[in-house]
Design a protein around this motif. Structure first.
Motif, short mmCIF file in Angstrom:
data_model
loop_
_atom_site.label_atom_id
_atom_site.label_comp_id
_atom_site.label_asym_id
_atom_site.label_seq_id
_atom_site.Cartn_x
_atom_site.Cartn_y
_atom_site.Cartn_z
N SER A 18 0.82 -1.21 0.00
CA SER A 18 0.00 0.00 0.00
C SER A 18 0.86 1.26 0.00
CB SER A 18 -0.92 -0.01 1.23
OG SER A 18 -1.68 1.15 1.28
N PHE A 21 2.39 1.70 -3.53
CA PHE A 21 1.46 2.24 -4.52
C PHE A 21 1.08 3.67 -4.21
CE2 PHE A 21 1.06 -2.12 -5.88
CZ PHE A 21 0.93 -1.97 -7.25
N PHE A 50 -2.97 4.19 -9.74
CA PHE A 50 -2.28 3.65 -8.57
C PHE A 50 -3.05 3.95 -7.28
CE2 PHE A 50 1.38 3.36 -11.43
CZ PHE A 50 1.75 2.06 -11.15
N ILE A 53 -5.61 1.13 -7.02
CA ILE A 53 -4.95 -0.11 -6.60
C ILE A 53 -4.58 -0.01 -5.11
CG2 ILE A 53 -2.90 -1.55 -6.90
CD1 ILE A 53 -3.01 -0.76 -9.89
N ASP A 54 -4.13 1.15 -4.68
CA ASP A 54 -3.80 1.36 -3.27
C ASP A 54 -5.03 1.20 -2.39
OD1 ASP A 54 -2.07 2.00 -1.12
OD2 ASP A 54 -2.80 4.06 -1.16
#
Length: 155
Positions: A18, A21, A50, A53-54
């Motif tokens: 985490s 990203f 990103f 995705i995080d």
């Protein structure tokens, strides 16, 4: 009242991913702000990609590395960051089973009779899923503070 983290492995792995990203999304935003990319909006797109995705990593971290504790005869679980709260009275625990989970290893599940998956399986990411934690010496000692019954293998 002793508290444990359900999976320290997932805590380390998912928080590292985490943060990585998050760093990449900030790089994309900085590139856009300082004009380091040729295409307009490419840095912003990088930031949102990103960032999404995080968010998925944080959501999974919240559920996989939750905090479990016992308070007044009730086993409680809370997400590491927010929500994912569940209470299970010790008297309603029908069985304690160990099941191998891919990438996590052996986990101890507290089976309380309510199965959120009507097809007979289980889903660890649903809000009403069974309370579970990794099988370690420390977590077994925690389990023995409130459960004296047998622990079975779950196939």
């Amino acid at each position: 009242m002793k508290k444990i983290i359900a999976s320290k492995y997932d805590l380390i792995l998912l928080s590292t991913a985490s943060l990585s990203f998050f760093f990449f999304s900030m790089v994309g935003l900085m590139q856009e702000a300082f004009g380091l990319v040729e295409e307009k909006g490419a840095g912003l797109l990088f930031f949102f990609l990103f960032g999404a995705i995080d968010f998925l990593f944080l959501w999974t971290l919240n559920r996989e590395a939750c905090v479990v504790w016992v308070d007044n005869g009730v086993v409680k679980r809370k997400g590491l960051l927010w929500g994912f709260y569940k209470e299970c009275p010790i008297s309603s625990i029908k069985a304690v089973k160990i099941r191998f989970l891919y990438k996590t290893g052996d986990c101890i599940f507290l089976i309380d009779g309510y199965n959120p998956n009507r097809f007979g399986g289980y889903s660890r990411l649903k809000k009403d899923c069974f309370i579970y934690f990794r099988k370690t010496k420390k977590n077994i000692a925690f389990l023995r503070t409130f459960w004296s019954g047998s622990v079975e293998q779950w196939y």
